[in-house]
Design an enzyme around this catalytic site. Structure first.
Site, PDB file in Angstrom:
ATOM      1  N   GLY A   1     -16.857  36.299  66.323  1.00 29.83           N
ATOM      2  CA  GLY A   1     -17.961  37.226  66.553  1.00 29.83           C
ATOM      3  C   GLY A   1     -18.158  37.524  68.019  1.00 29.83           C
TER       4      GLY A   1
ATOM      5  N   SER B   1     -12.280  27.110  72.392  1.00 31.21           N
ATOM      6  CA  SER B   1     -13.707  27.435  72.531  1.00 31.21           C
ATOM      7  C   SER B   1     -13.960  28.277  73.768  1.00 31.21           C
ATOM      8  CB  SER B   1     -14.574  26.165  72.611  1.00 31.21           C
ATOM      9  OG  SER B   1     -14.453  25.442  71.429  1.00 31.21           O
ATOM     10  N   ARG B   2     -12.935  29.029  74.186  1.00 24.91           N
ATOM     11  CA  ARG B   2     -13.039  29.728  75.452  1.00 24.91           C
ATOM     12  C   ARG B   2     -13.503  31.171  75.291  1.00 24.91           C
ATOM     13  NH1 ARG B   2     -10.816  33.682  77.564  1.00 24.91           N
ATOM     14  NH2 ARG B   2      -9.701  34.992  76.104  1.00 24.91           N
TER      15      ARG B   2
ATOM     16  N   THR C   1     -15.788  33.288  73.832  1.00 26.30           N
ATOM     17  CA  THR C   1     -17.092  33.821  74.194  1.00 26.30           C
ATOM     18  C   THR C   1     -17.407  33.483  75.648  1.00 26.30           C
ATOM     19  OG1 THR C   1     -17.863  33.714  71.935  1.00 26.30           O
ATOM     20  CG2 THR C   1     -19.549  33.755  73.641  1.00 26.30           C
TER      21      THR C   1
ATOM     22  N   LYS D   1     -22.264  27.304  76.381  1.00 26.25           N
ATOM     23  CA  LYS D   1     -21.128  26.388  76.267  1.00 26.25           C
ATOM     24  C   LYS D   1     -20.313  26.823  75.063  1.00 26.25           C
ATOM     25  CE  LYS D   1     -23.639  22.569  78.345  1.00 26.25           C
ATOM     26  NZ  LYS D   1     -24.350  21.300  78.185  1.00 26.25           N
ATOM     27  N   GLY D   2     -19.075  26.418  75.031  1.00 24.29           N
ATOM     28  CA  GLY D   2     -18.212  26.797  73.909  1.00 24.29           C
ATOM     29  C   GLY D   2     -18.709  26.178  72.619  1.00 24.29           C
ATOM     30  N   VAL D   3     -18.681  26.953  71.541  1.00 28.16           N
ATOM     31  CA  VAL D   3     -19.144  26.397  70.270  1.00 28.16           C
ATOM     32  C   VAL D   3     -18.115  26.533  69.153  1.00 28.16           C
ATOM     33  CG1 VAL D   3     -21.580  26.783  70.771  1.00 28.16           C
ATOM     34  CG2 VAL D   3     -20.288  28.550  69.571  1.00 28.16           C
TER      35      VAL D   3
ATOM     36  N   GLU E   1     -15.200  25.181  68.491  1.00 29.78           N
ATOM     37  CA  GLU E   1     -14.433  24.067  67.945  1.00 29.78           C
ATOM     38  C   GLU E   1     -15.222  22.793  67.638  1.00 29.78           C
ATOM     39  OE1 GLU E   1     -10.178  24.356  70.075  1.00 29.78           O
ATOM     40  OE2 GLU E   1     -11.867  24.329  71.451  1.00 29.78           O
TER      41      GLU E   1
END
Ligand SMILES: Cc1cc2nc3c(=O)[nH]c(=O)nc-3n(C[C@H](O)[C@H](O)[C@H](O)COP(=O)(O)OP(=O)(O)OC[C@H]3O[C@@H](n4cnc5c(N)ncnc54)[C@H](O)[C@@H]3O)c2cc1C
Ligand code: FES
Ligand code: FES
Lengths: 720, 330, 165
Positions: free
Chosen positions: A448, A487-488, A490, A674-676, A678
């Site tokens: 998304g 997780s990069r 976004t 923050k990355g979400v 994974e």
């Protein structure tokens, strides 16, 4: 409370609309007149040499156009290192003919002694899969050591030492869309490849180098992608499709069957973890030692480089971790959502639980006592900034307090850590003459991200969301973007977009100052207008400025934005605590997972609905890996090569999910995110094992947690 | 998949005439197409039974039987009012069978005639004895899903959930043959590896299963079907138990206990039925019944857990029966 | 009695329209929909009846189109995802979009059609009813929570819609 008007809102994904109507185009939906269909022949043996390949019967089948074998193509080797390895391929006019032709190709094998267990493979007399990097052991693909302090002293200080061996099975990402690709050369010799992939630009680079072509002669298009989870990061069928397209002069499509997915994709790795953890009676951890052995199958692929990215949750003054990856005659693993994290978390968080139990301490208090804080060191010796580990533990503690205790039920808790990457990210932002904005990205949208980028642009320009059109375009059109993973996406793409939109604002302000007696620095945007901050002018709508600029000497307002980080990982520490509640049937030992709550530091949720979606999906994947999933082998052959026997959770297996978002802003992330993508899945197997232990008193140390252990669990359970 | 001739006859007689070498019956196709896609079945001719009038009907006939046409779909059966009224045990079994979509296509006859799910049998890399090959790869291999009863040179389990449930209801099957048709108790329909290593029932290549008949259960009967599978849907049984019990006052007068997922055929445990009849269903008796049920189990390396599962399931089912009788009394 | 050989001309009724196409006798309904008719909204996730991505409605009931031969569905009414939305999105489609029930979207067409058939018969379901109904549709992305919520939401939208008529 928020300083944002659109960021942090539950905005639905616009791409959901073509997906609910069936209009969204995935790779397998693409066809061309005269297109051929590829099929692949695979070795049933794990270790063999090919003596001969007889294609004569296949050649005679009407509709077969080309056949590739080790004799005429360097894509295939005569040395077989795992069952399922590709041996030959062909193209035919329709899928039935292609399949039938593949079944007519006769391969003669000379079989050799094989080795499947990584520990066996390390012994000096084991068959050699590939040359070992170690003097001491066979088949070592890599070895690293992480250490601090003095292990002997640490163990000597301890009152209690817990030692266990954990085994994590090989788990498939089981994205719903199998790999698919279409390759086509045009008359000028330019190659276009449509493929189901997480990163278009890395496919372009790999194909260009394989073919010795400049990158601009290779165009890679990633249509909609039906799930990936790390499993669609590298070339898989593309080279074969490309070569077949080249020799036949026709477009060639290859779609992997579900069976092929299970035997020759790149699942999450199997791993054996032997670990010893020590603490004093007061609950202070003193030392930890572990030997971690990854099964990397027939080639390097196991994610051994993420130890610091996922461990370092507790202050342990003395530790030594040896991380090996070892070749075996099995398929080659790869990345599966937070690669490396789940297996380590399972082992180390089971250990913590075990220790807490032995010490008679509450598992949360025990963790809190040892938890790292700002200023403490990571495993690799970096200094932690403000982190959310304690906060997530505190929230989990409150949750547990509210749970009613019932017979045959258990509650488990475990913590995890992850760090997101940034990766090269570029976007192009164009202001249209009607004031709407096009954002062109080269990043594949898995999570998304395009929705969130639209939110950012709308937020920054204070124009409505429906004026922003974000599109992922192909490698001929879009700026470079690293693959969507780690997780990069976004994180990196938001940075690039933030840079672009701020540049656009600057350009707008400069242009506006030609039309208003205000200096560029004094402008801001409000309600879709460029207005002076001091209210000295009613301002000009962005729409208006866009139009004027287009037909003035200024020309269209178009900017680019970029971001990257040479160190790959962001300075972004994601901590999670999960709580699982399970029920165990006293008669049969059946486990029902009732509820999993996840307390995750997400930095800042740009779109909580999407963030929850990532967390919920991740938990159920973690659950699957924990108690249902795992490839089963016999002589290196995958037995459960279908979705009946490889059991991913159904709606009835998924528990109640409670995703709780903790927001501790990251230092370098745009808007503190923050990355979400994974991290949500990494804790779940551990938390399940701990909950099952709480319910039954039995500590399961092998995933999937149920299968082989059912019998052993029966005895004690009967007396529950 | 190899190509084939596809025929839709309109009568049973036509269908019977078309049978023979290389011909195979297509009912719902949910099993057969899977076998054909894997190259396990290579029919030269497919005889689609869906064109035959009345073969999917479910009706009660005056003599007290429920007759289910072999082509009735599983969902049709599960939704039938007579089933809800007299045979709730069937509904329990059907609800745990495959997935809603499969149940809308799969037929009752096809469910009873489906081929084994053993992963060696289904896998192209293992030429096992059930495919006229070398032996049983489960022996000494990955045998956790295999038989603990009745294995012999081959350790498949019968995959059907419906079969044990129907057997516990004393069902019979009607079999059509060009010369005659016969009715056979379901208990005699299935054949284990001692009798055949390549087929799981008595049907010859010249025969069609046309109907299943179930008698109305005795008065005061209680039935239940319990199944354990690793996943809660679209998963075959690790073990299951179908129980049908009737009472006169507190005394058990009728008992059927059939196990699924543990033997090459639906496994009726007569010794348990016999010990239950003529007595009360006390806790102690239930425990003894559970022990008795697994008396002759011979687990393989990795499936000893099935012994415990059978006991656990039977215990649950018999306690449920007992509770239902007590409730009925009140 | 109908006999078919290698290639056959057949008639299919799909989304209320009649189509005449030529199929290979081995083609499943899924093959015919995707390859002959270009109705690619129906997805292939396994081709073995295991995942539900290929779900279409046959005479109103959800079935796996990968497990039926195309020649075997003549005379039946088939509905694919392309036939669901009329002038605007169907309430189930709307609910899926708004509740965040769509991630990669590969399971979505099958999931929505299963939900449609289910809600046609059950207007006021519980969470567990919904889960039973969609237990043959695998989704790897969402963990199912938002899908279940979307279907419950769609049920209440449909109930409201009915009251207004
Ligand atoms: C994903 C999946 C999950 C499943 N899970 C379960 C489960 O949990 N429990 C369970 O019980 N089953 C399960 N099944 C099996 C399913 O129930 C069977 O495939 C189905 O019942 C077979 O019926 P059918 O009408 O489709 O048979 P078909 O596939 O048409 O036929 C099956 C076999 O029987 C023969 N046959 C069919 N009808 C007749 C007849 N009238 N006379 C003689 N021979 C005949 C055919 O020639 C063929 O060999 C599952 C199947 C799938 C694909
Ligand atoms: S594609 Fe038909 S069920 Fe998976
Ligand atoms: S949304 Fe991706 S499989 Fe369901």
């Amino acid at each position: 409370m928020s300083e944002h008007w659109l960021l942090g809102k539950r905005v639905p994904r616009p791409d959901a609309i073509p997906k609910v109507t069936g209009e969204a185009v995935y790779t397998d939906d693409i066809t061309f007149p005269g297109m051929l269909y590829g099929a692949v022949v695979r070795s049933p043996y794990a270790c063999a040499s090919i003596r001969s390949v007889d294609t004569s019967r296949a050649e005679q089948l009407p509709g077969v156009r080309a056949i590739l074998t080790p004799t005429n193509s360097s894509l295939f080797s005569t040395e077989i290192l795992y069952a399922g390895q590709k041996v030959a391929a062909l193209a035919a006019t329709d899928p039935h003919t292609a399949q039938e032709a593949a079944s007519l190709i006769q391969v003669e094998y000379q079989r050799h002694r094989a080795v499947f267990d990584p520990i066996r493979a390390m012994s000096r007399d084991a068959p050699v899969v590939r040359p070992s990097r170690s003097q001491e052991f066979n088949n070592v693909c890599s070895h690293q050591r992480k250490e601090r302090g003095d292990l002997e002293t640490g163990f000597a200080q301890a009152d209690i030492i817990v030692e266990n061996t954990y085994r994590v099975g090989i788990a498939h990402q089981a994205y719903m869309e199998p790999h698919a690709c279409v390759a086509r050369f045009d008359v000028s010799g330019k190659l276009t490849v449509w493929t189901s992939i997480q990163g278009q630009f890395n496919v372009r680079a790999s194909l260009a180098s394989m073919l010795g072509m400049p990158v601009h002669d290779v165009r890679v298009i990633a249509p909609e992608i039906g799930g990936a989870f790390g499993g669609k990061t590298s070339l898989i069928m593309e080279p074969i499709a490309v070569v077949l397209a080249k020799i036949t002069g026709a477009p060639v499509k290859i779609v992997m069957s579900r069976q092929e997915e299970f035997i020759d994709a790149h699942p999450g790795p199997g791993c054996i973890i032997h670990v010893k953890t020590a603490a004093r009676q007061d609950g202070t951890l003193t030392a930890e030692w572990a030997e971690i052995i990854y099964d990397t199958g027939a080639a390097p692929g196991a994610p051994t480089g993420n130890f610091d990215r996922t461990r370092g949750l507790y202050r342990i003054p003395n530790f030594r971790y040896d991380i090996y990856s070892v070749y075996t005659h099995k398929l080659i693993p790869g990345a599966y959502r937070a690669p490396g994290a789940l297996e380590l978390t399972f082992a180390f968080e089971s250990q913590i639980d075990h220790l807490a139990g032995e010490l008679g301490q509450d598992p949360i208090e025990f963790r809190l006592k040892n938890a790292v804080d700002e200023g403490d060191l990571t495993v690799d010796g970096k200094v932690y900034p403000t982190i959310g580990l304690r906060e997530s533990l505190h929230q989990a503690r409150e949750q547990i307090k509210a749970v009613e205790h019932k017979p045959h039920r258990g509650i488990g808790v475990a913590c995890g850590k992850w760090m997101n990457a940034i990766g090269a990210s570029g976007v192009i932002l164009t202001l249209n003459e009607d004031g709407s904005v096009n954002l062109t990205s080269g990043a594949v949208d898995l999570t998304g991200v395009n929705t969130v980028l639209a939110q950012i642009v709308a937020e920054e320009l204070s124009i409505s969301l429906d004026q922003i059109h974000v599109q992922t375009r192909d490698t001929d059109v879009a700026p470079y973007a690293a693959l969507s993973g780690g997780s990069r996406t976004t994180y990196g793409m938001s940075l690039a977009t933030q840079n672009a939109v701020r540049q656009l604002k600057k350009d707008l302000f400069e242009f506006a100052s030609q039309h208003m007696p205000v200096s560029p620095e004094a402008f801001t945007v409000a309600d879709g207008k460029v207005v002076p901050r001091d209210g000295s002018h009613t301002g000009i709508p962005i729409r208006e400025l866009a139009r004027i600029a287009m037909y003035s000497a200024r020309g269209p307002l178009t900017v680019t934005g970029s971001a990257s980080d040479p160190s790959w990982l962001a300075d972004s520490y994601i901590f999670i605590t999960q709580v699982a509640e399970v029920e165990v049937d006293p008669d049969t030992g059946e486990i029902t997972v009732l509820r999993v709550s996840s307390f995750q530091d997400v930095g800042f949720a740009l779109n909580p609905m999407l963030v929850e979606g990532q967390i919920e999906g991740g938990i159920v994947q973690g659950l699957g890996w924990g108690y249902l999933e795992g490839l089963v082998f016999d002589k290196g052959v995958v037995l459960n090569e279908n979705l009946t026997e490889y059991k991913i959770p159904t709606a009835l297996d998924a528990p109640e999910l409670v995703p709780v978002l903790i927001e501790i802003p990251s230092a370098d992330g745009p808007y503190g995110i923050k990355g979400v993508g994974e991290p949500s899945m990494v804790v779940t197997p551990a938390v399940l094992a701990n909950a099952i232990h709480d319910a039954t008193g039995i500590r399961l140390t092998e995933t999937p947690l149920v299968q082989d252990d059912l019998s052993t669990r029966q005895g004690p359970l009967g007396n529950m | 998949m190899k190509t084939f001739e596809y025929i839709t006859p309109e009568t049973i007689d036509e269908a019977l005439e078309l049978l023979g070498e290389g011909a195979q019956i297509l009912a719902g196709g949910t099993d057969l197409l899977g076998e054909m896609k894997r190259g396990l079945a290579t029919p030269k001719r497919l005889i689609n039974l869906k064109g035959i009038q009345g073969l999917a009907d479910i009706r009660s006939i005056p003599d007290g039987f429920l007759t289910i046409g072999s082509l009735a779909t599983l969902s049709h059966l599960a939704e039938h009012p007579l089933v809800a009224q007299h045979y709730p045990l069937l509904i329990e079994a059907l609800q745990r069978t495959a997935s809603p979509q499969i149940r809308n296509i799969a037929t009752v006859g096809g469910n009873l005639c489906q081929r084994p799910r053993c992963w060696y049998y289904r896998h192209s890399a293992f030429p096992c004895i059930r495919k006229h090959g070398e032996g049983c790869f489960a022996m000494g291999g990955q045998d956790r899903y295999h038989a603990i009863f009745g294995g012999h040179r081959c350790f498949i389990v019968h995959p059907s959930d419906l079969a044990p449930a129907l057997m516990a209801l004393d069902a019979e099957v009607r079999i059509a043959h060009a010369d005659d048709s016969r009715i056979v108790p379901l208990t005699d329909f299935f054949v284990g590896p001692r009798d055949s290593l390549t087929q799981e029932n008595i049907l010859t290549r010249q025969e069609i299963l046309t109907a299943i008949r179930i008698p109305v259960p005795p008065d005061n009967a209680y039935g239940t079907y319990l199944k354990v599978s690793e996943r809660k849907a679209t998963d075959f049984a690790l073990a299951s138990v179908a129980v049908s019990i009737a009472w006169l006052d507190t005394q058990v007068t009728h008992a059927r206990v059939v196990l699924g997922g543990v033997a090459p055929v639906p496994w009726r445990v007569k010794q348990v039925e016999e010990m239950l009849i003529g007595d009360e269903l006390s806790g102690k008796r239930i425990e003894r019944a559970c022990e008795r049920a697994v008396d002759d189990a011979t687990p393989l390396r990795h499936n000893r857990y099935k012994v415990a599962l059978v006991k656990g399931l039977l215990r649950k089912a018999l306690h449920a029966a007992h509770r239902s009788r007590e409730k009925g009394e009140k | 009695m109908n006999r078919y050989g290698l290639k056959e001309k057949i008639e299919l009724r799909i989304n209320h329209a009649t189509h005449h196409i030529e199929v290979d006798v081995r083609d499943t309904l899924l093959d015919a929909l995707r390859d002959q008719l270009g109705l690619t909204g129906t997805k292939r996730g396994c081709d073995m009846g295991e995942c539900g991505a290929c779900t279409v409605l046959m005479d109103g009931k959800p079935i796996n189109s990968c497990m039926l031969l195309a020649v075997d569905v003549m005379g039946r009414n088939i509905m694919t995802i392309e036939g669901l939305a009329q002038d605007e999105l169907h309430p189930i489609q709307q609910a899926f979009v708004e509740n965040g029930a769509v991630q990669c979207g590969f399971c979505t067409p099958g999931m929505i059609l299963t939900a449609k058939a289910f809600l046609d018969h059950c207007s006021n379901p519980t969470d567990d009813d919904v889960r039973q109904a969609i237990s043959g549709n695998l989704c790897r992305c969402t963990g199912y929570r938002k899908i279940v919520e979307a279907i419950l939401d769609a049920a209440s939208r449909l109930r409201r819609g009915k009251r207004h008529v």
